[in-house]
Design a protein around this motif. Structure first.
Motif, short mmCIF file in Angstrom:
data_model
loop_
_atom_site.label_atom_id
_atom_site.label_comp_id
_atom_site.label_asym_id
_atom_site.label_seq_id
_atom_site.Cartn_x
_atom_site.Cartn_y
_atom_site.Cartn_z
N TRP A 120 4.12 -2.76 0.09
CA TRP A 120 4.74 -1.36 0.06
C TRP A 120 6.18 -1.28 0.72
O TRP A 120 6.90 -0.42 0.58
CB TRP A 120 3.61 -0.45 0.60
CG TRP A 120 2.65 -0.02 -0.59
CD1 TRP A 120 1.46 -0.18 -0.65
CD2 TRP A 120 2.89 0.85 -1.61
NE1 TRP A 120 1.03 0.23 -1.90
CE2 TRP A 120 1.86 0.99 -2.29
CE3 TRP A 120 4.18 1.48 -2.04
CZ2 TRP A 120 1.88 1.86 -3.61
CZ3 TRP A 120 4.04 2.39 -3.12
CH2 TRP A 120 2.96 2.37 -3.94
N LEU A 133 -3.72 2.82 -5.57
CA LEU A 133 -2.25 2.67 -4.75
C LEU A 133 -2.57 1.32 -3.95
O LEU A 133 -1.47 0.93 -3.35
CB LEU A 133 -2.36 3.84 -3.82
CG LEU A 133 -2.24 4.99 -4.31
CD1 LEU A 133 -2.52 6.26 -2.98
CD2 LEU A 133 -0.62 5.31 -4.65
N ASP A 134 -3.41 0.40 -4.25
CA ASP A 134 -3.49 -0.90 -3.69
C ASP A 134 -2.91 -1.86 -4.92
O ASP A 134 -3.41 -1.84 -6.03
CB ASP A 134 -4.78 -1.21 -3.59
CG ASP A 134 -5.07 -2.44 -2.55
OD1 ASP A 134 -3.95 -3.41 -3.07
OD2 ASP A 134 -5.70 -2.68 -1.58
N TYR A 161 5.87 1.86 -11.21
CA TYR A 161 4.73 1.20 -10.18
C TYR A 161 3.72 0.31 -11.15
O TYR A 161 3.48 -0.75 -10.89
CB TYR A 161 3.95 2.10 -9.32
CG TYR A 161 2.89 1.63 -8.51
CD1 TYR A 161 3.04 0.73 -7.80
CD2 TYR A 161 1.55 2.04 -9.05
CE1 TYR A 161 1.87 0.30 -6.95
CE2 TYR A 161 0.49 1.72 -8.03
CZ TYR A 161 0.61 0.97 -7.32
OH TYR A 161 -0.49 0.30 -6.41
N ALA A 220 0.44 6.25 -0.37
CA ALA A 220 -0.09 5.22 0.04
C ALA A 220 -0.32 5.18 1.59
O ALA A 220 -1.62 4.76 1.87
CB ALA A 220 0.68 3.89 -0.37
N LYS A 221 0.58 5.49 2.29
CA LYS A 221 0.23 5.44 3.68
C LYS A 221 -0.93 6.47 4.16
O LYS A 221 -1.66 6.26 5.10
CB LYS A 221 1.44 6.01 4.54
CG LYS A 221 2.47 5.03 4.90
CD LYS A 221 3.54 5.48 5.67
CE LYS A 221 4.73 4.23 6.25
NZ LYS A 221 5.79 4.76 6.78
N SER A 251 -9.44 1.13 -0.31
CA SER A 251 -9.20 0.62 -1.72
C SER A 251 -9.99 -0.25 -2.38
O SER A 251 -10.08 -0.75 -3.38
CB SER A 251 -7.46 0.09 -1.78
OG SER A 251 -7.26 -0.99 -0.96
N SER A 268 4.81 5.67 -1.90
CA SER A 268 4.53 5.04 -0.73
C SER A 268 4.33 5.75 0.50
O SER A 268 3.34 5.50 1.22
CB SER A 268 6.21 4.44 0.00
OG SER A 268 6.61 3.46 -0.87
N TYR A 326 -3.52 7.03 2.07
CA TYR A 326 -4.88 6.48 1.84
C TYR A 326 -5.24 5.16 2.50
O TYR A 326 -6.37 5.01 2.82
CB TYR A 326 -4.64 6.17 0.18
CG TYR A 326 -5.08 7.59 -0.55
CD1 TYR A 326 -6.45 7.83 -1.01
CD2 TYR A 326 -4.34 8.48 -0.80
CE1 TYR A 326 -7.13 9.01 -1.46
CE2 TYR A 326 -4.90 9.62 -1.51
CZ TYR A 326 -6.10 9.94 -1.85
OH TYR A 326 -6.45 10.97 -2.50
N LEU A 327 -4.36 4.08 2.55
CA LEU A 327 -4.52 2.87 2.87
C LEU A 327 -4.60 2.59 4.33
O LEU A 327 -5.02 1.67 4.76
CB LEU A 327 -3.47 2.12 2.29
CG LEU A 327 -3.26 1.84 0.97
CD1 LEU A 327 -2.05 0.91 0.46
CD2 LEU A 327 -4.40 1.52 0.15
N LYS A 342 -4.36 -2.29 -8.82
CA LYS A 342 -3.36 -1.10 -9.46
C LYS A 342 -3.67 -1.23 -10.84
O LYS A 342 -3.49 -0.47 -11.54
CB LYS A 342 -1.78 -1.14 -9.12
CG LYS A 342 -1.17 -2.35 -9.51
CD LYS A 342 0.47 -2.22 -9.17
CE LYS A 342 1.08 -3.33 -9.94
NZ LYS A 342 1.61 -3.02 -11.54
N THR A 377 -3.11 10.66 -9.07
CA THR A 377 -2.22 10.11 -8.28
C THR A 377 -1.06 10.81 -8.30
O THR A 377 -0.20 11.33 -7.33
CB THR A 377 -1.96 8.63 -8.39
OG1 THR A 377 -3.42 7.94 -8.39
CG2 THR A 377 -1.12 8.04 -7.40
#
Length: 627
Positions: free
Chosen positions: A567, A444-445, A551, A580-581, A393, A577, A583-584, A449, A467
């Motif tokens: 998160w 997603l960060d 969000y 996000a897992k 991100s 959520s 990508y992050l 955001k 997204t």
């Protein structure tokens, strides 16, 4: 006449108490041992062979501490013999205490990167004899062939179990060469645990004797995924910008393949420093600093001038051509110490000023402008390298910041304009075809955001539409997989609880008692037109839209906040959520695999350059993964 002289106790009475007591002689001229007489106060104390009463008298009346009964002195030889006899009782190899000590030594070897031969060192063996005399220290072969491999298998099992919980993994990889000129490839893995803690492990460090073609490295990546059973975790890949790594990602079919942002910045910065005028200025500064590094006399005079001018006592920095940030550090330190440098070069003791100092006023202005131009790049590089877990991100915001900073202006030096153009030419050709992925990761960060680094509102809205679409796709995939797993288990047979109304029970009640169905029918007739029996089901798309709206309207996380903890607390955003897992967990840099090189350098040293290849793998793995 009776003799009242106090005579010393016989030599066979060894207790220290007899220093203060003795006996008197009776009428027959022999010692009267029925009573001991205090030599200080001449008090007579009954004596029956025990010195307890005598010791108590000495302590209470005279404040003298003496040994109690049973503490009679013994010669040092007897004490040493008894201790030696005690120490000869060594611990059994299979005892709990012995196993714990051996495992602790193995842990010490791995964590502190000590050679196996440390257990043969005189100092180490002496230390172990003092810490636990009864412990029998195993040989170095025991540690290299049994203890360390057992630790490795245990740690490998723990890592495999932890990996099984990941929704997605990201790999970083790089190659390096040992002191023994053996080529190795290290692979690290990164993922997010169910409790939103970020995990990273060194998976393996394997010798790589084949040519470093993309096809060969791709095959190595595929085999690693199979060995660790993560081929179904949709692995992403982060590497440097080398062509063979790009080909390897294609061979292994790992998407996305992200090139390291720190490596990308380094390449673009080197292009900027290769501009003709910039290279000339760097060369002249480098010549001055080289002179000071080779002249102890000049260095001593420089130190004196630093004190006279009130400047920090910093050493001058010599750059390394392959690392642009070292060139920036060289220029920055030169500007800081410029008065002391010039004063030293013009001093009588040195007399080299005219030969070494060829910088003009225009050159000094260029040095200042170059340092100012590259300062934000230095900040970005430092941030990415010092961040514990720099995620994907961060790439898009860093890109936007640097592109804006390097936009040419009309009123700047020509050398700066040329450097900006060269930097952007190299920087903009990276990440082609990956920009949408970078934007979704930034969305997603919670720190980024708002997407404030993007000027166009329509672009920001489109990123959130992308997204939303990905969140829906992921949710449908997870739902389908969950249903398949349930179907593989077979239908569950459940016995209804007592009194529970299932169709069979209702039929039975209808036969036994007609009252309940009539009541249900009456309620239906009375209220069916004003009460809905069930709320209309909302589509997944509507639920996902609600999540995105919630969000986007929440406060952004401060830049120093913990993204993963944030998160973890968003229990009302399950779809986002999960996305996000995905990508992050992808790091922004390949620094984790490159950091292994320094560890490997401490393991494959000149003193043990012949260490076996499998031991290199085990020791690096344990250094990074042992709890």
């Amino acid at each position: 006449m009776e003799d009242k002289t106090i005579h010393s106790a016989p030599a066979n009475l060894k207790s220290k108490v007899w220093k203060y007591f003795g006996f008197v002689k009776n009428d027959k001229g022999t010692l009267d041992k029925s009573a001991a007489v205090c030599k200080i106060c001449r008090a007579s104390i009954k004596y029956t062979g025990s010195t307890t009463n005598l010791a108590l008298h000495s302590r209470r009346r005279h404040g003298i501490e003496t040994e109690l009964e049973g503490k009679s002195a013994e010669p040092p030889e007897a004490s040493t013999a008894r201790a030696s006899s005690f120490f000869q009782s060594v611990l059994a190899d299979n005892s709990t205490r012995s196993k714990a000590i051996t495992e602790a030594i193995g842990y010490f070897i791995c964590k502190d990167m000590r050679p196996y031969s440390v257990v043969d060192n005189v100092g180490f063996r002496q230390m172990m004899r003092i810490l636990e005399p009864k412990y029998k220290l195993p040989s170095r072969q025991h540690f290299s062939e049994k203890c360390i491999p057992e630790l490795y298998e245990k740690a490998k099992s723990d890592v495999s179990e932890s990996l099984s919980t990941a929704e997605r993994v990201a790999l970083t990889t790089d190659a390096w060469t040992s002191r023994a000129t053996h080529s190795y490839v290290t692979i690290t893995v990164h993922y997010i645990f169910p409790d939103w803690s970020i995990k990273n492990h060194v998976l393996q460090t394997r010798v790589f004797s084949e040519t470093h073609t993309g096809k060969n490295i791709g095959a190595l990546l595929i085999n690693a995924c199979k060995e660790w059973k993560i081929e179904n975790k949709n692995p992403a890949l982060v590497t440097d910008n080398a062509r063979n790594m790009i080909t390897a990602a294609q061979e292994a079919e790992m998407t996305p393949h992200v090139t390291c942002i720190a490596h990308t910045i380094n390449l673009a910065s080197q292009k900027a420093f290769q501009v003709k005028d910039a290279a000339r200025v760097l060369s002249r500064v480098r010549r001055i600093l080289t002179f000071f590094h080779h002249s102890p006399k000049a260095t001593d005079i420089l130190r004196q001038n630093q004190q006279l001018l009130g400047l920090p006592s910093h050493k001058l920095i010599q750059d390394v051509c392959t690392r642009w940030n070292s060139s920036y550090d060289m220029l920055d330190r030169f500007l800081e110490q410029q008065p002391a440098v010039f004063a030293s070069l013009m001093s009588r003791e040195v007399r080299r000023g005219e030969d070494v100092n060829t910088l003009t006023e225009e050159d000094l202005a260029a040095v200042e402008a170059i340092a100012k131009l590259m300062e934000p790049v230095k900040v970005a590089t430092t941030l990415l390298c010092e961040e514990d877990n720099p995620t994907l991100s961060m790439v898009a915001p860093v890109q936007a910041k640097l592109r804006k900073h390097f936009k040419p202006l009309n009123d700047e030096l020509h050398i700066i304009t040329e450097m900006k153009i060269k930097f952007l030419e190299d920087f903009n050709k990276r990440y082609q075809g990956l920009q949408d992925t970078l934007h979704v990761a930034s969305a997603l960060d919670p720190r980024f955001k708002m997407l404030s680094f993007i000027d166009d509102d329509r672009t920001r809205d489109q990123i959130y539409l992308d997204t939303l679409s990905e969140a829906l796709t992921l949710h449908e995939k997870q739902t389908t997989e969950a249903r398949q797993k349930e179907s593989e288990k077979g239908p569950k047979q459940r016995n209804p609880s007592p009194g529970e109304d299932n169709p069979q029970n209702i039929d039975k009640k209808t036969a036994d008692d007609g009252h309940l169905p009539k009541k249900m029918k009456a309620l239906d007739q009375m209220f069916s037109d004003i009460v809905e029996t069930s709320a209309p089901l909302r589509s997944y798309r509507e639920l996902a839209k609600d999540e995105v709206w919630k969000y986007r309207n929440r406060d952004a996380l401060p830049l120093d906040g913990n993204v993963f903890h944030w998160w973890r607390d968003q229990l009302d955003l399950p779809m986002l959520s999960s996305l996000a897992k995905i990508y992050l967990c992808i790091p922004a840099t390949s620094v984790p695999s490159e950091r292994v090189f320094s560890t490997a350098g401490d393991i494959v040293t000149a003193q043990r350059s012949l260490i076996k290849e499998e031991h290199v793998d085990q020791l690096i793995f344990l250094k990074k993964n042992l709890k």
